[in-house]
Scaffold this motif. Structure first.
Motif, PDB file in Angstrom:
ATOM      1  N   ARG A  18      -5.002  14.589  -4.903  1.00  0.00           N
ATOM      2  CA  ARG A  18      -5.424  13.321  -4.310  1.00  0.00           C
ATOM      3  C   ARG A  18      -5.888  13.636  -2.894  1.00  0.00           C
ATOM      4  NH1 ARG A  18      -0.931   9.142  -3.161  1.00  0.00           N
ATOM      5  NH2 ARG A  18       0.129  11.016  -2.236  1.00  0.00           N
ATOM      6  N   LYS A  47      -1.517   8.655   8.230  1.00  0.00           N
ATOM      7  CA  LYS A  47      -1.699   8.775   6.730  1.00  0.00           C
ATOM      8  C   LYS A  47      -0.143   9.688   6.156  1.00  0.00           C
ATOM      9  CE  LYS A  47      -4.239  10.139   2.789  1.00  0.00           C
ATOM     10  NZ  LYS A  47      -5.634  10.616   2.436  1.00  0.00           N
ATOM     11  N   LEU A  79       2.820   8.325   4.246  1.00  0.00           N
ATOM     12  CA  LEU A  79       2.973   8.805   2.622  1.00  0.00           C
ATOM     13  C   LEU A  79       4.494   9.439   2.659  1.00  0.00           C
ATOM     14  CD1 LEU A  79      -0.273  10.921   1.997  1.00  0.00           C
ATOM     15  CD2 LEU A  79       0.430   8.714   0.907  1.00  0.00           C
ATOM     16  N   ARG A 106       0.842  -1.048   0.049  1.00  0.00           N
ATOM     17  CA  ARG A 106       0.015   0.032   0.041  1.00  0.00           C
ATOM     18  C   ARG A 106       0.738   1.313  -0.022  1.00  0.00           C
ATOM     19  NH1 ARG A 106      -5.319  -0.858   1.283  1.00  0.00           N
ATOM     20  NH2 ARG A 106      -5.985  -2.919   2.108  1.00  0.00           N
ATOM     21  N   GLU A 107       0.131   2.261  -0.226  1.00  0.00           N
ATOM     22  CA  GLU A 107       0.916   3.526  -0.372  1.00  0.00           C
ATOM     23  C   GLU A 107       1.059   4.120   1.154  1.00  0.00           C
ATOM     24  OE1 GLU A 107      -0.341   6.450  -4.008  1.00  0.00           O
ATOM     25  OE2 GLU A 107      -1.986   6.157  -2.600  1.00  0.00           O
ATOM     26  N   TRP A 108       0.259   3.688   2.117  1.00  0.00           N
ATOM     27  CA  TRP A 108       0.660   3.990   3.570  1.00  0.00           C
ATOM     28  C   TRP A 108      -0.308   3.070   4.413  1.00  0.00           C
ATOM     29  CZ3 TRP A 108      -3.279   5.702   6.719  1.00  0.00           C
ATOM     30  CH2 TRP A 108      -4.817   5.772   6.059  1.00  0.00           C
ATOM     31  N   ARG A 150       8.840  -0.167   1.467  1.00  0.00           N
ATOM     32  CA  ARG A 150       7.644  -0.979   1.043  1.00  0.00           C
ATOM     33  C   ARG A 150       6.775  -1.425   2.264  1.00  0.00           C
ATOM     34  NH1 ARG A 150      11.298  -5.763  -0.462  1.00  0.00           N
ATOM     35  NH2 ARG A 150      12.479  -4.737   1.398  1.00  0.00           N
ATOM     36  N   GLY A 154       6.535   5.994   2.282  1.00  0.00           N
ATOM     37  CA  GLY A 154       6.212   5.716   0.942  1.00  0.00           C
ATOM     38  C   GLY A 154       7.147   6.667   0.178  1.00  0.00           C
TER      39      GLY A 154
END
Length: 322
Positions: free
Chosen positions: A231, A175, A179, A144-146, A187, A182
C-alpha cells in the motif's frame, strides 16, 4: 472532558496566526471548555510569536525541528485531558469543539477532523488541489484509516499510547501517526461539514511545486517507520515509472520518433486521469476533473523525482509556507 490543549506549530505565520487562534478561542468558549493555547514556534523571524502571546497563547520556541517534533513538544507541555492539533493557517468553525465534545459524549469516534477548503480568492490550482481531499456532498461523515492534522482532536491517552509523532519524518508524519492510531484501535472520523478554511494556500506555481515535491519526499521514511507495505509502495513506484517513461518519451521525441514518444506518455496521462476522476467523482464535478488531471500528471513526476532524491539522500528543501 474538562480541559483541551490546542497545539499550534508555527513558522513565519504572522499573516494567519491571529485568525487561527481567534477562531480556536471562539470554538472553546462556545463548547464551554477550558482552553489552553500552545504555539510551538520553529524560529520565526516575523511578528507571529508576539501576535500569539497577545491572544494569551504560551509560545514555546524550538527552532530547527521537524513538524512532528514541534507537535510533540507542544503535547509534552500541555495539561489538558484532550489535545487538538491545529495548523497555524487554519480557521476553524465556531462549533468545531462542540462537535468534538458531542462526538466523545456519544462515543461516535475517538479521533475527529473536519474537511478543509480554500477561500475563493486562492488561485485555481490551489483551490482544485485542496478540493480533491473533500469528502463530497453525499458523505457527511466517514471513518478513515488515518486523518490529516490541520484540525485534529483526540484524547490525550491515544497520543501517549502510540508515542506521539515520529520526529524523524520530514513530511507524512500525519499519515504515520494516523496509521499507528488505527493499528491501536482508534476510530477516526472525518466530517465534510462544517468546513475549516485553509488560508495558507499556494499563491503561485513555484510554491505549489515546491510544497508538493517536499510532501512527496516522505515515502522511504514511511516505509522504514511502518515496515514494508504494498500500500505504501504502490504510489511512489507509479510515480517513478511515469517519470522514467516521460524521460524516455523526451529522448524519443528528440530522436524524431514522435509516435513512440506519444505512446510512452500515454500511461502517465491515463494514470493522472484515473486519479483525478476518482476524486472529482465524489464532488460530481466535471470541471474539477479537468483541473485535477494536469495537476496529478505534474504530481506523478514530482513524486518520481522526490523518490530519486530520497534514494540519493538529497531531500527537497522544505517550503517556507506549509
Amino acid at each position: 472532558m474538562k480541559r483541551i490543549s490546542i497545539v499550534v506549530p508555527m513558522y513565519n505565520e504572522a499573516r494567519h496566526i491571529g485568525r487561527t487562534l481567534d477562531s480556536a478561542l471562539r470554538a472553546a468558549r462556545l463548547a464551554e471548555l477550558e482552553c489552553e493555547l500552545l504555539v510551538v514556534d520553529n524560529g520565526s523571524s516575523d511578528d507571529g510569536p508576539r501576535l500569539a502571546r497577545e491572544r494569551g497563547a504560551r509560545v514555546l520556541v524550538h527552532p530547527g525541528l521537524a513538524i512532528g517534533a514541534l507537535r510533540n513538544r507542544g503535547a509534552q507541555a500541555a495539561s489538558g485531558d484532550c489535545l487538538a492539533f491545529l495548523d497555524a493557517d487554519i480557521e476553524v468553525p465556531a462549533d468545531w469543539l462542540c462537535i468534538w465534545r458531542q462526538t466523545r459524549e456519544s462515543d461516535r469516534a475517538d479521533i475527529l477532523a473536519l474537511d478543509c477548503d480554500t477561500p475563493a480568492e486562492a488561485p485555481w490550482f490551489a483551490r482544485a488541489w485542496q478540493r480533491r481531499s473533500l469528502s463530497g456532498r453525499r458523505r457527511a461523515a466517514l471513518l478513515r484509516e488515518w486523518l490529516p492534522t490541520p484540525n485534529l482532536c483526540l484524547e490525550r491517552h491515544w497520543f501517549e499510547q502510540v508515542g506521539g509523532f515520529d520526529e524523524v519524518l520530514r513530511s507524512g508524519e500525519d499519515k504515520d501517526f494516523g496509521l499507528r492510531l488505527g493499528g491501536a484501535g482508534a476510530r477516526q472520523l472525518s466530517l465534510a461539514q462544517p468546513l475549516a478554511w485553509h488560508w495558507g494556500y499556494e499563491g503561485n506555481w513555484r510554491e505549489w511545486l515546491g510544497k508538493e515535491l517536499w510532501r512527496q519526499g516522505s515515502h522511504l521514511q514511511l516505509l522504514r517507520s511502518l515496515g514494508p507495505s504494498l500500500r505504501l509502495l504502490r504510489f511512489p513506484l507509479l510515480c517513478l515509472g511515469v517519470l522514467l517513461l516521460s524521460l524516455a518519451a523526451v529522448l524519443n521525441l528528440l530522436g524524431g520518433h514522435c509516435a513512440l514518444a506519444a505512446g510512452l506518455l500515454l500511461p502517465g496521462l491515463l494514470g493522472a486521469l484515473l486519479l483525478a476522476a476518482r476524486q472529482a467523482w465524489k464532488r460530481r464535478d466535471g470541471g474539477l476533473l479537468l483541473q485535477l488531471w494536469p495537476l496529478h500528471w505534474i504530481r506523478l513526476h514530482l513524486g518520481g523525482a522526490a523518490l530519486i532524491l530520497s534514494l540519493l539522500k538529497r531531500n527537497a528543501r522544505r517550503p517556507a509556507r506549509g
